[in-house]
Design a protein around this motif. Structure first.
Motif, PDB file in Angstrom:
ATOM      1  N   THR A 163      37.904  38.058  25.923  1.00 26.53           N
ATOM      2  CA  THR A 163      37.768  37.624  27.322  1.00 26.53           C
ATOM      3  C   THR A 163      38.510  36.306  27.551  1.00 26.53           C
ATOM      4  OG1 THR A 163      35.655  38.728  27.474  1.00 26.53           O
ATOM      5  CG2 THR A 163      36.131  37.131  29.188  1.00 26.53           C
TER       6      THR A 163
ATOM      7  N   TRP B 265      34.735  33.773  49.618  1.00 30.16           N
ATOM      8  CA  TRP B 265      35.178  35.129  49.283  1.00 30.16           C
ATOM      9  C   TRP B 265      36.571  35.376  49.861  1.00 30.16           C
ATOM     10  CZ3 TRP B 265      35.372  39.109  46.360  1.00 30.16           C
ATOM     11  CH2 TRP B 265      35.901  40.316  46.837  1.00 30.16           C
TER      12      TRP B 265
ATOM     13  N   ALA C  52      40.801  34.959  30.577  1.00 30.08           N
ATOM     14  CA  ALA C  52      40.413  33.737  31.282  1.00 30.08           C
ATOM     15  C   ALA C  52      41.557  32.721  31.267  1.00 30.08           C
ATOM     16  CB  ALA C  52      39.170  33.134  30.648  1.00 30.08           C
TER      17      ALA C  52
ATOM     18  N   PHE D 228      39.107  33.693  47.789  1.00 22.87           N
ATOM     19  CA  PHE D 228      39.363  34.443  46.562  1.00 22.87           C
ATOM     20  C   PHE D 228      40.230  35.666  46.843  1.00 22.87           C
ATOM     21  CE2 PHE D 228      38.096  37.944  43.706  1.00 22.87           C
ATOM     22  CZ  PHE D 228      38.587  37.409  42.529  1.00 22.87           C
TER      23      PHE D 228
ATOM     24  N   PRO E 121      37.269  41.306  35.041  1.00 24.11           N
ATOM     25  CA  PRO E 121      36.468  40.536  36.013  1.00 24.11           C
ATOM     26  C   PRO E 121      35.791  39.320  35.390  1.00 24.11           C
ATOM     27  CG  PRO E 121      35.890  42.864  36.082  1.00 24.11           C
ATOM     28  CD  PRO E 121      36.774  42.678  34.899  1.00 24.11           C
ATOM     29  N   LEU E 122      35.287  39.470  34.177  1.00 24.87           N
ATOM     30  CA  LEU E 122      34.605  38.360  33.533  1.00 24.87           C
ATOM     31  C   LEU E 122      35.581  37.208  33.283  1.00 24.87           C
ATOM     32  CD1 LEU E 122      31.925  37.398  32.348  1.00 24.87           C
ATOM     33  CD2 LEU E 122      32.613  38.356  30.150  1.00 24.87           C
TER      34      LEU E 122
ATOM     35  N   LEU F 199      37.633  30.954  37.237  1.00 25.70           N
ATOM     36  CA  LEU F 199      37.257  30.338  38.514  1.00 25.70           C
ATOM     37  C   LEU F 199      36.231  29.233  38.315  1.00 25.70           C
ATOM     38  CD1 LEU F 199      36.950  33.466  40.822  1.00 25.70           C
ATOM     39  CD2 LEU F 199      38.617  31.629  41.026  1.00 25.70           C
ATOM     40  N   ALA F 200      35.378  29.417  37.292  1.00 24.44           N
ATOM     41  CA  ALA F 200      34.313  28.443  37.063  1.00 24.44           C
ATOM     42  C   ALA F 200      34.795  27.239  36.271  1.00 24.44           C
ATOM     43  CB  ALA F 200      33.153  29.120  36.332  1.00 24.44           C
TER      44      ALA F 200
ATOM     45  N   VAL G  98      38.310  36.507  34.909  1.00 23.35           N
ATOM     46  CA  VAL G  98      38.629  35.876  36.189  1.00 23.35           C
ATOM     47  C   VAL G  98      37.480  34.969  36.621  1.00 23.35           C
ATOM     48  CG1 VAL G  98      39.027  36.321  38.639  1.00 23.35           C
ATOM     49  CG2 VAL G  98      40.194  37.698  36.927  1.00 23.35           C
ATOM     50  N   ALA G  99      36.250  35.463  36.449  1.00 23.99           N
ATOM     51  CA  ALA G  99      35.088  34.660  36.839  1.00 23.99           C
ATOM     52  C   ALA G  99      35.023  33.377  36.024  1.00 23.99           C
ATOM     53  CB  ALA G  99      33.807  35.472  36.654  1.00 23.99           C
ATOM     54  N   VAL G 100      35.278  33.491  34.714  1.00 17.57           N
ATOM     55  CA  VAL G 100      35.257  32.305  33.858  1.00 17.57           C
ATOM     56  C   VAL G 100      36.329  31.322  34.314  1.00 17.57           C
ATOM     57  CG1 VAL G 100      35.719  31.466  31.524  1.00 17.57           C
ATOM     58  CG2 VAL G 100      34.249  33.452  31.856  1.00 17.57           C
TER      59      VAL G 100
END
Lengths: 358, 288
Positions: free
Chosen positions: B165, B195, B169, B198, B83-84, B90-91, B86-88
Motif C-alpha cells: 500500500t 468531496w 500512497a 477530491f 483506495p487505501l 490524502l491524510a 490514496v486515502a493515506v
C-alpha cells in the motif's frame, strides 16, 4: 456590492514578528469604492499578493480589519465573502467541460439547474466563450482558460469584487492586449469593482482608474495614472513608473533652495522644510529635461533609440541624468548643458516629497 | 517537420542494451518457446509435439483454478490498495518534519525483501505463538491459516496490503504534491466541498501516477510468488496456489518442462494483454 475598506492592516508570515522586515504588510489603510477599477502595482515581493489574499479571505491578517460596506468580514472564510479571484496561472477543472466549469460555483451553492443554465450562457456570451461551452476545458489555450477562471467569478451575481493576481503572466504577448481590453470592456459593462495586481506599469496604467503603488509592504502612493506620473510622492514611485524612470539626483539645500552641481535648481515644491542631516534629492523625469545653452554641465555618454523617442544618457561626475528627446531631435556631441522644467522638478527628503502633507 | 539531421551512428549507443536484453530476456524466452513445443523423456532427447502442450494447458481444470485464484487475488488487493493508498496520501502532512517522518515510515515495508516479508507474516500469524494469531484466538476468533482456506486468504491479502500500500500512497502523494496552491484557493472561492475538491481537483491531477500505481500493482501481484510460498506454500490444499506457484510446481516439482513452458507463455501473454487493456482503459479519456 459594496465599498471595501482596509483598516490598519498588518500581516506577517512569522509567528512572532520582531523586526520591521518581518512584516509582509506594514500598516495598510485603503479604501476601494464600489464599481471602481483599481490596480495594485509594485515589484515582486512588495506584499501585493499578500494584500490580495487577505481581501479574498485566503489569508487572515495578523492585525487590522477588513470591511465590505459596513460589515466586518475579517474572520469570514473565502467562500463566504462573495469575491472572485483570477490567479496568475489559469485554474480550470481539467476533467470538466467549459460549461461545467462555469456552472461549478453555482452548483456548489445549490442553485437550481434552470437558473444555472441561464447564468452560464449569459456569462459565456459576455466572455465570447459561447461556442466552446461543450468543449473540455483542458483543451483551451491559456487565454481561454483565464477567461474561464474569470467566468467562474462573474457567474455568481452576488460578487462584491473581482480580483486579478497578475492574470496575464502566462498569456502570449499578442493576446495580452486583447484580454486586457476585454477586462476593461467588462468593467464598463457590468460596473463591478475590480482589483488588478501586477508588477507591469503598462498593465496597471491602462486598466485602472486609480493605481495603488506598493513598496516593501507599504502603500507609497494612491493616485490616477497621471498623478503618479506627474507628481510622484516618493522617489520609488518616480523610479518605478515611467520608462525610463525618474532621474533622482542627490542635492544640497541651502537657504530653501535646492542646489545640484553648485547651481541652484528651482523646484515646484518648497525646499524649506528639509531638516539638517536628512537625505535630499531632486527628482525630475527624463521627459522634463532639456538641452540648453546654460545649466548643469554634462557629458553625453550614450544614445539609445526607443522608437519614437530617443533616450540620451548623460553624466555629471558620477550622476547619471537621462533625457528623453523626440526621434528627430538633435543630440549634442559630448559636452552639453541641461535645464529642468521647474513645474515638474521636485525635492524629496528621505525619499518622500518635501512639503507634502502625508 | 523540417529536415532533421539524422545520425545513424547513435544506434551503436543502444547496442549494449540490446545485447543485455537479448542475452538475459530474449534468448531465455526462446528456450522456453523451444520447450513448449517439444516432449522429452530425459537424456536430452526431444520430440516435436506442435501445440499439444498449449492445448492441454488451455483445457486443464488445474490451470483454470489457479488462474481464477490469481484473478481473485489481484482484484482484491487492487480494490483495497489503490483506495487505501490514496486515502493515506490524502491524510499525510504536506510539509514540515512530519511529512519527512511519514515518508520514511511509509517506505520501510518497500525495503524489506519478499521472503523476509513472508517469513515475518508466517510467524506473526501463527495461531499458537504468533502475535496476530494468538491475539485473534484469545479474542475468540477461530483462526488458523495453515488449516482454514479463508484464514489463509485473509492473511495473504493482509500481508500484501501491508507490503505494498505504501507504494500506492507514495505515488499518490507525489501526485498531490504537484498540485499548485492556486487550485485549492480557487476551489475554496468557488465554494467547493472537500468531496468536490477530491473529485475535480485531486483525483484528476493524480491520474497519471495512479495509472502507474495500478499497472505496477497489477503486474507485481499477478506474478507474486515468494511471499505466498513462504507464508502458506500454496495451501491449505491448493487454496492459495496462485499461477506462479503452480507453474513452479509443474516445472520444478514434476519436471514437466513442456507443459510448464506452454503455461509460462500463456501466463506471459495474459499479463501483457491485461496490462495493455488496463492502460488503454485508463488513458482512453485523454484521447477524446
Amino acid at each position: 456590492m459594496a465599498r471595501i475598506r482596509l483598516e490598519e492592516l498588518r500581516h506577517s508570515y512569522l509567528a512572532s514578528p520582531a523586526h520591521d522586515a518581518d512584516w509582509a504588510l506594514k500598516k495598510v489603510d485603503l479604501q476601494w469604492n464600489d464599481g471602481g477599477a483599481y490596480a495594485l502595482l509594485g515589484p515582486s515581493g512588495c506584499g501585493k499578493t499578500t494584500l490580495l489574499n487577505i481581501v479574498s479571505g485566503l489569508l487572515r491578517p495578523t492585525a487590522g480589519r477588513i470591511r465590505f460596506g459596513e460589515e466586518d468580514v475579517t474572520d469570514r472564510p473565502a467562500d463566504h465573502r462573495n469575491i472572485a479571484q483570477v490567479f496568475q496561472f489559469p485554474v480550470v477543472y481539467d476533467t470538466m467541460s467549459v460549461y461545467d466549469n462555469l456552472a461549478f460555483p453555482l452548483r456548489n451553492r445549490g442553485t437550481p439547474e434552470a437558473q444555472v443554465d441561464a447564468r452560464v450562457r449569459e456569462i459565456a456570451a459576455l466572455l465570447d466563450l459561447g461556442a466552446m461551452l461543450p468543449q473540455r476545458a483542458a483543451g483551451l489555450t491559456a487565454d481561454g482558460k483565464q477567461k474561464i477562471s474569470l467566468g467562474r467569478g462573474l457567474v455568481r451575481s452576488d460578487v462584491n469584487v473581482i480580483m486579478f493576481d497578475e492574470p496575464l503572466t502566462v498569456i502570449d504577448p499578442h493576446l495580452k492586449w486583447r484580454l486586457r481590453s476585454k477586462l476593461k470592456e467588462l468593467h464598463q459593462r457590468i460596473g463591478m469593482t475590480m482589483i488588478y495586481v501586477t508588477h507591469d506599469q503598462t498593465e496597471a496604467m491602462t486598466f485602472a482608474e486609480r493605481v495603488v503603488v506598493m513598496h516593501e509592504g507599504a502603500v507609497v502612493q494612491v493616485g490616477t495614472p497621471v498623478e503618479l506620473f506627474e507628481r510622484p510622492r516618493h522617489t520609488f514611485v518616480g523610479h518605478f513608473i515611467g520608462s525610463p524612470g525618474m532621474n533622482i539626483l542627490p542635492c544640497e539645500v541651502d537657504n530653501g533652495v535646492a542646489r545640484f552641481a553648485g547651481l541652484p535648481v528651482p523646484t515646484a515644491n518648497p525646499a524649506g522644510g528639509a531638516a539638517r542631516g536628512s537625505r535630499t534629492e531632486i527628482g525630475v523625469r527624463p521627459e522634463f529635461v532639456r538641452f540648453a545653452e546654460r545649466g548643469i554641465p554634462v557629458r553625453v555618454v550614450r544614445v539609445s533609440d526607443a522608437g519614437r523617442h530617443q533616450v540620451v544618457e548623460t553624466r555629471h561626475a558620477d550622476t547619471v541624468i537621462r533625457v528623453l528627446l523626440d526621434e528627430h531631435d538633435a543630440v549634442p556631441s559630448e559636452h552639453a548643458h541641461l535645464s529642468f522644467d521647474p513645474a515638474f522638478t521636485r525635492l524629496y527628503v528621505d525619499g518622500w516629497l518635501a512639503g507634502d502633507a502625508a | 517537420m523540417s529536415a532533421k539531421t539524422v545520425n545513424h551512428r547513435a544506434w551503436w549507443l543502444v547496442l549494449p542494451v540490446v545485447l543485455l536484453v537479448g542475452f538475459n530476456a530474449v534468448v531465455p524466452l526462446m528456450t522456453v518457446v523451444n520447450y513448449s513445443v517439444q516432449e522429452t523423456f530425459g537424456n536430452n532427447r526431444f520430440f516435436f509435439e506442435g501445440v499439444k502442450w498449449f492445448d492441454s494447458v488451455v483445457h486443464s481444470a488445474r490451470f483454470h483454478d489457479a488462474l481464477k485464484r490469481q484473478m481473485l487475488f489481484t482484484a482484491i488487493i487492487l480494490a483495497i490498495e489503490i483506495p487505501l493508498g490514496v486515502a493515506v496520501a490524502l491524510a499525510m502532512p504536506r510539509k514540515g518534519v512530519w511529512a519527512s517522518v511519514c515518508l520514511v515510515l511509509m517506505s520501510m515495508p518497500l525495503l524489506i525483501p519478499w521472503n523476509v516479508v513472508g517469513a515475518m507474516w508466517n510467524i506473526f500469524a501463527l495461531p499458537d505463538i504468533g502475535l496476530l494469531g494468538w491475539t485473534l484466538n484469545k479474542l475468540g476468533f477461530d483462526y488458523n491459516y495453515t488449516r482454514q482456506p479463508f484464514a489463509a486468504w485473509a492473511t495473504l491479502i493482509a500481508m500484501d496490503v501491508w507490503h505494498w500500500t505504501s507504494l500506492v500512497a507514495l505515488l499518490a502523494y507525489a501526485g498531490l504534491s504537484a498540485i499548485p496552491d492556486a487550485y485549492y484557493q480557487a476551489a475554496k472561492i468557488d465554494g467547493a466541498s472537500s468531496w468536490a475538491v477530491f473529485r475535480h481537483v485531486q483525483l484528476p491531477k493524480m491520474k497519471h501516477v495512479l495509472t502507474i500505481a495500478v499497472l505496477l500493482r497489477f503486474m507485481d501481484s499477478f506474478m507474486i510468488y515468494t511471499e505466498p510460498v513462504v507464508l502458506t506454500g500454496g495451501g491449505p490444499g491448493n487454496s492459495t496456489t496462485l499461477l506462479s506457484i503452480d507453474l513452479v510446481k509443474i516445472a520444478l516439482g514434476q519436471f514437466d518442462l513442456g507443459p510448464a513452458a506452454a503455461m509460462s507463455l500463456i501466463y506471459f501473454l495474459i499479463i501483457l494483454l491485461l496490462s495493455w487493456m488496463f492502460y488503454r482503459v485508463i488513458t482512453l479519456d485523454e484521447e477524446q
